[in-house]
Design a protein around this motif. Structure first.
Motif, PDB file in Angstrom:
ATOM      1  N   ARG B 470      -3.358  -2.859  10.075  1.00 17.56           N
ATOM      2  CA  ARG B 470      -3.283  -1.740   9.138  1.00 17.56           C
ATOM      3  C   ARG B 470      -2.972  -0.424   9.830  1.00 17.56           C
ATOM      4  NH1 ARG B 470      -8.597   0.224  10.260  1.00 17.56           N
ATOM      5  NH2 ARG B 470      -9.952  -1.562  10.608  1.00 17.56           N
ATOM      6  N   ALA B 526       1.724  -5.020   7.724  1.00 19.04           N
ATOM      7  CA  ALA B 526       1.351  -3.600   7.717  1.00 19.04           C
ATOM      8  C   ALA B 526       1.864  -2.938   6.446  1.00 19.04           C
ATOM      9  CB  ALA B 526       1.929  -2.898   8.945  1.00 19.04           C
ATOM     10  N   ALA B 527       3.062  -3.333   6.000  1.00 18.52           N
ATOM     11  CA  ALA B 527       3.652  -2.707   4.812  1.00 18.52           C
ATOM     12  C   ALA B 527       2.792  -2.965   3.585  1.00 18.52           C
ATOM     13  CB  ALA B 527       5.063  -3.234   4.594  1.00 18.52           C
ATOM     14  N   ARG B 528       2.015  -4.058   3.625  1.00 17.57           N
ATOM     15  CA  ARG B 528       1.202  -4.385   2.453  1.00 17.57           C
ATOM     16  C   ARG B 528      -0.157  -3.708   2.470  1.00 17.57           C
ATOM     17  NH1 ARG B 528       1.192 -10.350   2.576  1.00 17.57           N
ATOM     18  NH2 ARG B 528       3.208 -10.586   3.575  1.00 17.57           N
ATOM     19  N   THR B 529      -0.461  -2.994   3.545  1.00 18.36           N
ATOM     20  CA  THR B 529      -1.717  -2.244   3.569  1.00 18.36           C
ATOM     21  C   THR B 529      -1.378  -0.768   3.523  1.00 18.36           C
ATOM     22  OG1 THR B 529      -1.662  -2.126   5.960  1.00 18.36           O
ATOM     23  CG2 THR B 529      -2.866  -3.956   4.998  1.00 18.36           C
ATOM     24  N   ARG B 530      -2.363   0.007   3.185  1.00 17.05           N
ATOM     25  CA  ARG B 530      -2.124   1.441   3.191  1.00 17.05           C
ATOM     26  C   ARG B 530      -2.738   2.019   4.450  1.00 17.05           C
ATOM     27  NH1 ARG B 530      -5.067   3.326  -1.008  1.00 17.05           N
ATOM     28  NH2 ARG B 530      -3.485   2.718  -2.506  1.00 17.05           N
TER      29      ARG B 530
END
Lengths: 195, 534
Positions: B470, B526-530
């Motif tokens: 993340r 990573a793109a799917r987490t903020r």
């Protein structure tokens, strides 16, 4: 084997700190990601001409001071200032040929694509670089148009993250409209509500 | 180019087989929309600010003053010193009377200035670190200096100098209490009961002595010894000094000429004594800096406090750890010790950080205890260890080749000096170089789980980096022309604030296709987490 010994010694580790797979062992796992179908998007072709012009301009700017310096050196060391023209013209010729030839190679090396909310940028002729930017990490996007770029109808994007050494990524040589739409697309994908 | 045996790609599951990501602890709470939760906390500096500022000014001017009065009391210079002292005091006076702070509505606000009013608002969720510092004078007076650090990466955002101990603790609780409150409101609210403090690790004197003995500061301590020798050189009257040196060198010559073994022993003893002094200095440094080191946890906050003369303490919410390094320098590795370093988004590199012990999370701990500590730092750490993946075996060949080139250069120089068969001795080290590279290779590797990316490298001294996915900002693959011949790349994961963790998670000689798959997997996850600043 020594690594087996070390494995047993600290086998209570919850984290893979001291775990060493035996040398040569093939680690299998779940299937890899399917090959990406999206092709790389090339830059606008006009950027080749832009790079050639800026390269030649650079040569021209460096040429005069270099000539003066060479004249001085040759005069004081060799006693003849005329000799300076030999290396100078050689280097200048090389520089000009380089500026005409290299941009086409660099153009072919550049490419970008967006897939699964990850922007992938590749560049570099000899020293190749591929950068993966998760779009949710995008802090802001700069759109830049220099005077030469404006004359060619081009623009470049700079993408900023909160990182340290790779905190800004650039995509040069985009057509004006493309740059704007790409910026909007990236910024929209990078927004918090998109997660 | 010899071909590598085909390998299976590393375990990078396809996105469909990904387990659902952990619920993000905080949702997007707009701090502006939240009414003030806790009673407003406001205050100003402690009256002793003036005394502390006076002490500091005197301390800073002490050496110039000594010089001034030693070199003949020139009245004008003395007046200048007093003028500077007065200026410092006036500054402190103004600061004391104009500085106010308050915590309200999710913001820490500081106001100061007489003619030019400065107001600074720091959203509490952006506070990375609160540091308390207490020098000897502060301790005597019972006051502390408090510094607020944010992710700006430019040092302290606000500096409150000085507060009473009670006020500082109250402010700390207000800041972190409200942060906790804000984040709790975002997530499904759990019971807001008082969280007990849990000591994670306390360092005993024995640990600190070990840390001092194994810190590679023995060399720098030697420098101090040499510098003081230089100082002697300047201080002693020239004639005395020359006579001393003369007797010393003549004695030395006598010794060596006699060819007696005992004299070489004496020289060896001097060397050992120098090293011992160096070690003693670095042990003393470690004892003074990290005396009573305690790492504890209170809810989400990690709390460190340490120091013999100057007491320092800092609070760090554990979610803000961007990157962790398990560092084992060769001396510590021999004794099975490790150092933990972390970076927050606000980390700034600098000499000062090391001198104040801010660059380490835990200066020293037994290696085997690291694993039990990691889940405390990263609560979402995978229970099962992900498998390590090797880099390409070409790393051995390339490392050996590099070593061989250096050896050849050495041999050439040697040959130039003395044309004798013995001059070729550096080439005998070649098998050793190969062995080191082989061992190094076995300790090179990377691992990727759903939420964490690991790299490790080095055999003699070892570095293990752990990055929560993340926090990954950019993943970069680099390929030099040489790399291309071997079909490998350098893999690097960029995060915020890489200052204390050396070169970060970076690994060379990773086979290209594996590196690409891994990099893309990290990026997609990573793109799917903020990315959360708080």
């Amino acid at each position: 084997m020594e690594h087996d010994a070390s494995n047993n010694r600290e086998s209570s580790l919850a984290a893979p700190v001291d775990f060493l797979p035996p040398a040569g062992e093939v680690v299998t796992g779940p299937a890899p990601l399917p090959p990406s179908p999206a092709p790389f998007v090339a830059l606008d072709r006009r950027v080749i001409q832009l790079w050639r012009i800026s390269g030649l301009l650079g040569c021209a700017i460096i040429a005069l001071p270099a000539l003066v310096a060479l004249l001085f050196v040759c005069h004081s060391l060799l006693g003849s200032a005329i000799l300076a023209f030999v290396p100078w013209s050689g280097v200048l010729l090389f520089g000009c040929l380089w500026s005409l030839w290299y941009p086409a190679r660099a153009y072919r090396a550049w490419g970008y694509r967006v897939e699964e909310r990850v922007l992938e940028i590749r560049s570099g002729v000899w020293f190749r670089v591929i950068r993966f930017l998760p779009l949710s990490r995008l802090q802001h996007v700069d759109l830049h148009r220099g005077p030469l770029e404006r004359a060619h109808g081009l623009a470049s994007l700079t993408l900023h993250t909160a990182g340290t050494r790779e905190a800004s990524l650039g995509i040069p040589g985009l057509a004006d409209a493309d740059a704007e739409s790409l910026r909007d697309q990236l910024a929209a994908a990078g927004g918090d509500d998109a997660v | 180019m010899p071909s590598e045996p085909p390998r299976e790609p590393p375990s990078t599951p396809s996105p469909s087989s990904d387990p659902p990501l952990p619920p993000v602890l905080t949702s997007s709470v707009d701090s502006a929309s939240i009414p003030p939760l806790l009673p407003v906390l406001a205050g100003h500096l402690h009256p002793l600010t003036l005394v502390v500022a006076g002490f500091n000014a005197i301390r800073n001017l002490l050496i110039p003053a000594v010089i001034v009065f030693a070199t003949g009391s020139q009245a004008s210079l003395g007046i200048m010193l007093i003028f500077f002292l007065g200026l410092n005091l006036l500054q402190a006076f103004i600061r004391y009377f104009t500085f106010t702070y308050q915590v309200e509505g999710g913001e820490l606000t500081t106001r100061q200035g007489l003619f030019e009013r400065r107001e600074r608002r720091i959203p509490l969720t952006r506070v990375q670190d609160l540091r308390l510092e207490q020098g000897l004078v502060h301790r005597f007076l019972g006051v502390v200096e408090l510094q607020v650090e944010t992710a700006s990466g430019q040092g302290a955002e606000a500096s409150l100098s000085v507060l009473s101990r009670v006020d500082a603790e109250r402010l700390r609780q207000a800041v972190f209490g409200q942060v906790a409150e804000l984040t709790r409101r975002g997530a499904s609210s759990s019971s807001p009961a008082e969280v007990p403090t849990e000591v994670i690790r306390k360092l005993e004197t024995r640990d600190l002595v070990l840390a001092g003995l194994t810190s590679n500061q023995a060399a720098s301590a030697l420098v101090i010894v040499l510098a003081s020798w230089q100082f002697f050189d300047d201080l002693l009257p020239k004639a005395t000094y020359e006579r001393l040196v003369e007797t010393f060198t003549s004695r030395l010559e006598q010794w060596v000429n006699q060819g007696d073994h005992a004299n070489w022993l004496a020289i060896g003893a001097i060397a050992v004594a120098l090293i011992a002094v160096g070690l003693a200095v670095s042990v003393a440094g470690s004892l003074v800096l990290f005396h009573n080191f305690t790492l504890s946890r209170r809810g989400e906050d990690l709390h460190r406090s340490y120091g013999l003369l100057t007491r320092r303490s800092s609070s760090l919410p554990r979610r803000r750890i961007q990157l962790l390094q398990i560092q084992e320098t060769w001396l510590r590795r021999l004794l099975r010790l490790a150092t933990l370093r972390v970076d927050t988004a606000g980390s700034t590199p600098g000499q000062e950080q090391g001198r104040e012990g801010r660059d380490v999370l835990l200066p020293v701990l037994p290696r085997r205890e690291v694993a039990s500590l990691l889940p405390i730092l990263f609560p979402d750490l995978d229970a099962a260890a992900p498998p390590w993946h090797d880099v390409s075996r070409c790393a051995i060949r390339r490392g050996t080749l590099k070593g061989a080139i250096v050896l050849m250069a050495l041999t050439a120089i040697n040959w130039g000096i003395q044309r004798h068969l013995w001059a070729l001795w550096p080439m005998l080290l070649l098998p050793g170089i190969y062995l080191i590279n082989l061992l190094n290779f076995r300790h090179l590797g990377y691992a990727l789980s759903d939420r964490f990316f690991w790299t490790r490298r080095g055999w003699l001294s070892r570095d293990t980096h752990l990055v929560p996915v993340r926090n990954a900002q950019t993943i970069v693959l680099r390929q030099t022309p040489f790399d291309r011949r071997f079909g490998v790349v350098t893999l690097f994961v960029d995060t915020a604030g890489q200052a204390h963790t050396k070169s970060g998670p970076q690994l060379r000689n990773v086979p290209f296709d594996q590196a690409e798959i891994t990099a893309r997997a990290v990026a997609v996850r990573a793109a799917r987490t903020r990315y959360l600043w708080r």
